[in-house]
Scaffold this motif. Structure first.
Motif, PDB file in Angstrom:
ATOM      1  N   UNK A   1       0.851  -1.189   0.000  1.00  0.00           N
ATOM      2  CA  UNK A   1       0.000   0.000   0.000  1.00  0.00           C
ATOM      3  C   UNK A   1       0.895   1.249   0.000  1.00  0.00           C
TER       4      UNK A   1
ATOM      5  N   UNK B   1       1.697   7.096   5.560  1.00  0.00           N
ATOM      6  CA  UNK B   1       2.025   8.440   5.044  1.00  0.00           C
ATOM      7  C   UNK B   1       1.943   9.513   6.126  1.00  0.00           C
TER       8      UNK B   1
ATOM      9  N   UNK C   1      -2.094  20.262  -4.981  1.00  0.00           N
ATOM     10  CA  UNK C   1      -3.497  20.434  -4.605  1.00  0.00           C
ATOM     11  C   UNK C   1      -3.668  21.869  -4.082  1.00  0.00           C
TER      12      UNK C   1
ATOM     13  N   UNK D   1      -6.834  26.864   1.317  1.00  0.00           N
ATOM     14  CA  UNK D   1      -7.782  26.782   2.444  1.00  0.00           C
ATOM     15  C   UNK D   1      -7.004  26.611   3.751  1.00  0.00           C
TER      16      UNK D   1
ATOM     17  N   UNK E   1      -9.935  10.800   9.856  1.00  0.00           N
ATOM     18  CA  UNK E   1     -10.032  12.267   9.725  1.00  0.00           C
ATOM     19  C   UNK E   1      -9.928  12.665   8.256  1.00  0.00           C
TER      20      UNK E   1
ATOM     21  N   UNK F   1      -9.063  15.667   6.354  1.00  0.00           N
ATOM     22  CA  UNK F   1      -8.502  16.998   6.617  1.00  0.00           C
ATOM     23  C   UNK F   1      -9.034  18.066   5.664  1.00  0.00           C
ATOM     24  N   UNK F   2      -9.322  17.683   4.403  1.00  0.00           N
ATOM     25  CA  UNK F   2      -9.822  18.694   3.450  1.00  0.00           C
ATOM     26  C   UNK F   2     -11.226  19.162   3.855  1.00  0.00           C
TER      27      UNK F   2
ATOM     28  N   UNK G   1     -10.792  21.264   7.182  1.00  0.00           N
ATOM     29  CA  UNK G   1     -10.267  22.632   7.074  1.00  0.00           C
ATOM     30  C   UNK G   1     -11.239  23.546   6.326  1.00  0.00           C
ATOM     31  N   UNK G   2     -11.997  22.972   5.363  1.00  0.00           N
ATOM     32  CA  UNK G   2     -13.005  23.777   4.660  1.00  0.00           C
ATOM     33  C   UNK G   2     -14.080  24.231   5.647  1.00  0.00           C
TER      34      UNK G   2
ATOM     35  N   UNK H   1      -8.260  -0.304  -0.765  1.00  0.00           N
ATOM     36  CA  UNK H   1      -7.791   1.088  -0.646  1.00  0.00           C
ATOM     37  C   UNK H   1      -7.359   1.404   0.785  1.00  0.00           C
ATOM     38  N   UNK H   2      -6.357   2.284   0.914  1.00  0.00           N
ATOM     39  CA  UNK H   2      -6.054   2.817   2.247  1.00  0.00           C
ATOM     40  C   UNK H   2      -7.221   3.665   2.694  1.00  0.00           C
ATOM     41  N   UNK H   3      -7.594   3.588   3.988  1.00  0.00           N
ATOM     42  CA  UNK H   3      -8.641   4.499   4.445  1.00  0.00           C
ATOM     43  C   UNK H   3      -8.107   5.927   4.391  1.00  0.00           C
ATOM     44  N   UNK H   4      -8.961   6.864   4.027  1.00  0.00           N
ATOM     45  CA  UNK H   4      -8.508   8.255   3.997  1.00  0.00           C
ATOM     46  C   UNK H   4      -9.205   9.042   2.911  1.00  0.00           C
ATOM     47  N   UNK H   5      -8.640  10.204   2.580  1.00  0.00           N
ATOM     48  CA  UNK H   5      -9.305  11.105   1.655  1.00  0.00           C
ATOM     49  C   UNK H   5      -8.768  10.969   0.239  1.00  0.00           C
ATOM     50  N   UNK H   6      -9.609  11.309  -0.740  1.00  0.00           N
ATOM     51  CA  UNK H   6      -9.183  11.304  -2.129  1.00  0.00           C
ATOM     52  C   UNK H   6      -8.645  12.696  -2.433  1.00  0.00           C
ATOM     53  N   UNK H   7      -7.378  12.785  -2.919  1.00  0.00           N
ATOM     54  CA  UNK H   7      -6.746  14.094  -3.151  1.00  0.00           C
ATOM     55  C   UNK H   7      -7.575  14.999  -4.056  1.00  0.00           C
ATOM     56  N   UNK H   8      -7.638  16.280  -3.689  1.00  0.00           N
ATOM     57  CA  UNK H   8      -8.317  17.273  -4.526  1.00  0.00           C
ATOM     58  C   UNK H   8      -9.825  17.272  -4.419  1.00  0.00           C
ATOM     59  N   UNK H   9     -10.392  16.418  -3.562  1.00  0.00           N
ATOM     60  CA  UNK H   9     -11.858  16.330  -3.462  1.00  0.00           C
ATOM     61  C   UNK H   9     -12.293  16.334  -1.994  1.00  0.00           C
ATOM     62  N   UNK H  10     -13.600  16.400  -1.794  1.00  0.00           N
ATOM     63  CA  UNK H  10     -14.157  16.273  -0.444  1.00  0.00           C
ATOM     64  C   UNK H  10     -14.736  14.867  -0.268  1.00  0.00           C
TER      65      UNK H  10
END
Lengths: 111, 275
Positions: free
Chosen positions: A16, A21, A86, A92, B69, B71-72, B75-76, B132-141
């Motif tokens: 992974x 990270x 990004x 933000x 968490x 983060x995007x 923070x928004x 998939x790793x748990x977490x956020x998709x870059x550039x999106x909410x």
């Protein structure tokens, strides 16, 4: 599972690239937690003993860590998102970083 | 009147435990309890924000590891909340204490009704995202989170309305010295359709920033008492560390019930005292 390079040799789970990270950040957060516990313990002990001035100094140190760590975390993501292309969310995060000092400045100016 | 140091440690621990489990932060519970001890809300507010900051820090490492968490999104939402939190903290000395208490109680009641009115899970698990790793998709909410063997994808919706609720949460948080999680968590989960566990963890992260903004204002106003503040922080660190462990393994529907019940208790105490 194909057993590719970097796969977990025990479970066979695929490598992974996103795993771990946040390790550096998580390590800092755990250290900060212990710093706050020790400093708060010291402040309480000194305060109960009637040593108000040193207790006050430790309490200020505690507040500095409690305020500084979330700001450091936001700064960490602002930098990461800038480096990784990004820019929208990097902006933000940058705007959020400006808010606490702005609040402090306004409160000092307005007495 | 300030309670004894040992009592502040105990109250900080118990309220932060409940706050971390429900994702609403310790101060939403601590401030009403301090009011019951006879403390004025003007004095209770800085202690509340210290408890929020401690709760956020105590839970941070575990929630970061679990990928809960976003983060995007955080923070928004925080950009709206912290702006209004600063305004609220600056206004707090000029607004009558009963009005502050009523605003806090009404906010808690709204959060409880919204949280308890929904049944079932809005975001079903999806095997496509299992590896998939748990977490956020870059550039999106959007992103995914893992619960057990299942992977749950999600994407924030109704963002402007969610930000408006976050702004109200920020204003109340700055005025009453609470983290605002009691409104931010429902805003994210019920308005923006973010899974409640992600909403709770993200809210815990953002509450640390809201608290930082408010604490700087209170420090500028000379309203932080060293010994009382340290006592609350000490208790809150212990309570929130255990609470965040419980919260990570709690099913989403039960997490909602805990949040809703805690908010009803808060609203009852705060509104009851201000009448």
């Amino acid at each position: 599972m194909n057993g590719g390079p970097g796969d977990d040799p025990l479970s066979g789970a695929p490598h992974d690239p996103r795993g771990g990270r946040f390790d550096p950040l998580a390590r800092i957060l755990r250290w900060a937690r212990w710093v706050v516990v020790v400093v708060a313990l010291g402040a309480v002990g000194l305060g109960v003993a009637g040593l108000d001035n040193p207790a006050g100094v430790l309490a200020i140190a505690m507040v500095v860590v409690l305020v500084g760590v979330p700001m450091m975390r936001v700064g960490w993501f602002a930098r990461r998102w800038t480096v990784r292309g990004d820019p929208r969310f990097a902006m933000v995060a940058g705007a959020v970083l400006l808010l606490p000092p702005t609040g402090l400045l306004i409160s000092v100016l307005t007495g | 009147m300030t309670p004894a140091v040992w009592l502040l440690v105990l109250l900080g621990a118990l309220t932060s435990f409940g706050g971390a489990v429900g994702g609403i932060g310790g101060a939403t519970l601590l401030v009403p309890v301090l009011l019951l001890t006879g403390m004025d809300i003007i004095d209770a507010a800085p202690l509340g924000l210290l408890s929020v900051a401690a709760t956020s820090l105590a839970a941070a490492g575990r929630q970061l590891d679990a990928g809960l968490v976003h983060h995007r999104i955080g923070l928004t939402v925080e950009l709206a909340a912290s702006s209004f939190a600063i305004a609220g903290a600056l206004l707090s000395t000029s607004v009558p204490a009963p009005w502050l208490a009523r605003a806090l109680g009404l906010g808690a009641l709204t959060g409880a009704v919204v949280t308890l009115s929904r049944r079932g899970n809005r975001n079903p698990s999806n095997q496509t995202f299992r590896d998939d790793s748990p977490g956020e998709w870059p550039g999106t909410l959007g992103g995914t989170y893992h619960f057990g063997d299942a992977s749950v994808p999600y994407h924030a919706q109704h963002v402007p309305l969610g930000l408006a609720v976050a702004a109200v949460a920020g204003a109340i948080s700055g005025m009453a010295g609470v983290g605002g999680g009691f409104l931010k968590t429902p805003a994210m989960s019920e308005v923006m359709h973010v899974p409640v566990k992600v909403a709770a963890a993200t809210s815990t992260f953002t509450m640390g920033i809201t608290a930082a903004a408010g604490l700087l204002v209170f420090a500028g106003q000379g309203r932080i008492d060293a010994t009382s503040g340290a006592a609350v922080v000490l208790g809150a660190m212990g309570g929130a560390t255990i609470g965040s462990r419980v919260q990570t393994g709690l099913p989403a529907t039960r997490a909602r019930t805990v949040t809703g019940v805690l908010l009803i208790l808060v609203a009852a105490v705060v509104i009851g005292r201000s009448l």
